[in-house]
Design a protein around this motif. Structure first.
Motif, PDB file in Angstrom:
ATOM      1  N   ASP A   1      36.350  -1.693  54.857  1.00 23.72           N
ATOM      2  CA  ASP A   1      37.031  -2.613  55.772  1.00 23.72           C
ATOM      3  C   ASP A   1      37.605  -3.781  54.972  1.00 23.72           C
ATOM      4  O   ASP A   1      37.115  -4.117  53.892  1.00 23.72           O
ATOM      5  CB  ASP A   1      36.091  -3.113  56.864  1.00 23.72           C
ATOM      6  N   ILE A   2      38.644  -4.382  55.521  1.00 15.28           N
ATOM      7  CA  ILE A   2      39.399  -5.414  54.807  1.00 15.28           C
ATOM      8  C   ILE A   2      38.541  -6.636  54.503  1.00 15.28           C
ATOM      9  O   ILE A   2      38.591  -7.187  53.396  1.00 15.28           O
ATOM     10  CB  ILE A   2      40.644  -5.813  55.634  1.00 15.28           C
ATOM     11  N   GLU A   3      37.727  -7.061  55.452  1.00 15.93           N
ATOM     12  CA  GLU A   3      36.920  -8.269  55.263  1.00 15.93           C
ATOM     13  C   GLU A   3      35.949  -8.108  54.093  1.00 15.93           C
ATOM     14  O   GLU A   3      35.836  -9.007  53.235  1.00 15.93           O
ATOM     15  CB  GLU A   3      36.150  -8.597  56.534  1.00 15.93           C
ATOM     16  N   SER A   4      35.262  -6.986  54.026  1.00 14.53           N
ATOM     17  CA  SER A   4      34.301  -6.755  52.947  1.00 14.53           C
ATOM     18  C   SER A   4      35.015  -6.606  51.604  1.00 14.53           C
ATOM     19  O   SER A   4      34.529  -7.088  50.575  1.00 14.53           O
ATOM     20  CB  SER A   4      33.475  -5.502  53.229  1.00 14.53           C
ATOM     21  N   TYR A   5      36.161  -5.921  51.634  1.00  7.55           N
ATOM     22  CA  TYR A   5      36.924  -5.743  50.396  1.00  7.55           C
ATOM     23  C   TYR A   5      37.376  -7.100  49.861  1.00  7.55           C
ATOM     24  O   TYR A   5      37.276  -7.380  48.663  1.00  7.55           O
ATOM     25  CB  TYR A   5      38.141  -4.855  50.648  1.00  7.55           C
ATOM     26  N   LEU A   6      37.852  -7.930  50.772  1.00 10.53           N
ATOM     27  CA  LEU A   6      38.333  -9.255  50.383  1.00 10.53           C
ATOM     28  C   LEU A   6      37.192 -10.102  49.817  1.00 10.53           C
ATOM     29  O   LEU A   6      37.374 -10.852  48.849  1.00 10.53           O
ATOM     30  CB  LEU A   6      38.962  -9.943  51.602  1.00 10.53           C
ATOM     31  N   GLU A   7      36.016  -9.962  50.403  1.00  9.99           N
ATOM     32  CA  GLU A   7      34.855 -10.714  49.917  1.00  9.99           C
ATOM     33  C   GLU A   7      34.527 -10.339  48.473  1.00  9.99           C
ATOM     34  O   GLU A   7      34.277 -11.204  47.631  1.00  9.99           O
ATOM     35  CB  GLU A   7      33.650 -10.432  50.818  1.00  9.99           C
ATOM     36  N   THR A   8      34.539  -9.029  48.180  1.00  6.75           N
ATOM     37  CA  THR A   8      34.266  -8.589  46.809  1.00  6.75           C
ATOM     38  C   THR A   8      35.408  -8.979  45.882  1.00  6.75           C
ATOM     39  O   THR A   8      35.185  -9.408  44.740  1.00  6.75           O
ATOM     40  CB  THR A   8      34.063  -7.061  46.768  1.00  6.75           C
ATOM     41  N   LEU A   9      36.644  -8.862  46.362  1.00  7.92           N
ATOM     42  CA  LEU A   9      37.824  -9.222  45.573  1.00  7.92           C
ATOM     43  C   LEU A   9      37.769 -10.682  45.123  1.00  7.92           C
ATOM     44  O   LEU A   9      38.161 -11.022  43.990  1.00  7.92           O
ATOM     45  CB  LEU A   9      39.082  -8.966  46.402  1.00  7.92           C
TER      46      LEU A   9
END
Length: 217
Positions: free
Chosen positions: A150-158
């Motif tokens: 999901d975008i939110e989790s990806y963004l958090e790791t990014l």
């Protein structure tokens, strides 16, 4: 024994964009092949707004890649007011995929890499924007229909400090190796790395280089 490749590239390098199609073709002929990507940082941490001379120089490179590869380019992406050609976020987005997905899955990793390239070169999307990058990468990773990302989790790791550090380590590794241009493709053997491509290389030449390497090791 399956083939193991090391791909040294930057998703905002136009010759890497051209070459990725040839690389995908090669991997399709080698079931079970593994691919790792080391990110080059072509214009990492650049803070200067692009001027007209730089824009025209880059567009001339793009036209050459388009002529050689046949891949689509939308040149309007270079005309965005205040555009800063910083390749660090796009490189970090690929590092994020390496951290979240299976490192050894050549398909997943290259699919993310090529999705960023297509968005930048063919669709004129701003891949210096972290939210745009997260959307692109999540869509690429979820292509199998599982919807595991999901975008939110990806963004958090990014955006995490550890991912920033990991990305910088990629750039430092490239500097230690003394590599100045991209793309570079190496085969990983027990006795070290063997370069089979430096710069844009067609499928048939990649295959011949592989054959030559097998005869020599």
């Amino acid at each position: 024994m399956s083939n193991k490749f090391l791909y040294i590239a930057d998703p905002m390098c136009s010759w890497c964009y051209g070459f990725s199609l040839e690389l995908s073709k090669l991997l399709e002929t080698l079931p079970g092949a593994q691919l790792d990507i080391v990110l080059g940082g072509l214009r990492a941490y650049n803070t200067e707004v692009m001027d007209d001379d730089t824009r025209q120089m880059i567009l001339s490179h793009w036209q050459k890649v388009a002529d050689v590869s046949g891949l689509p380019f939308d040149m309007t992406g270079m005309n965005k007011p205040g555009f800063i050609y910083n390749t660090e976020p796009a490189c970090r987005a690929v590092v994020t995929a390496k951290l979240l997905a299976d490192d050894g899955d050549a398909g997943d990793l290259l699919r993310v890499f090529r999705a960023i390239q297509h968005a930048f070169y063919a669709e004129a999307k701003d891949v210096t924007n972290e939210t745009v990058l997260a959307e692109i990468c999540v869509e690429a990773l979820n292509q199998d229909g599982a919807g595991a990302y999901d975008i939110e989790s990806y963004l958090e790791t990014l955006q995490s400090p550890s991912t920033h550090d990991e990305t910088r380590q990629h750039f430092e590794q490239i500097q230690r190796w003394g590599i100045r241009g991209y793309p570079v493709l190496c085969v990983v053997k027990e006795n070290g790395l063997h370069m089979i491509a430096s710069g844009y290389t067609k499928l048939e030449n990649l295959q011949q280089a592989l054959k030559d390497l097998e005869k020599s090791v």
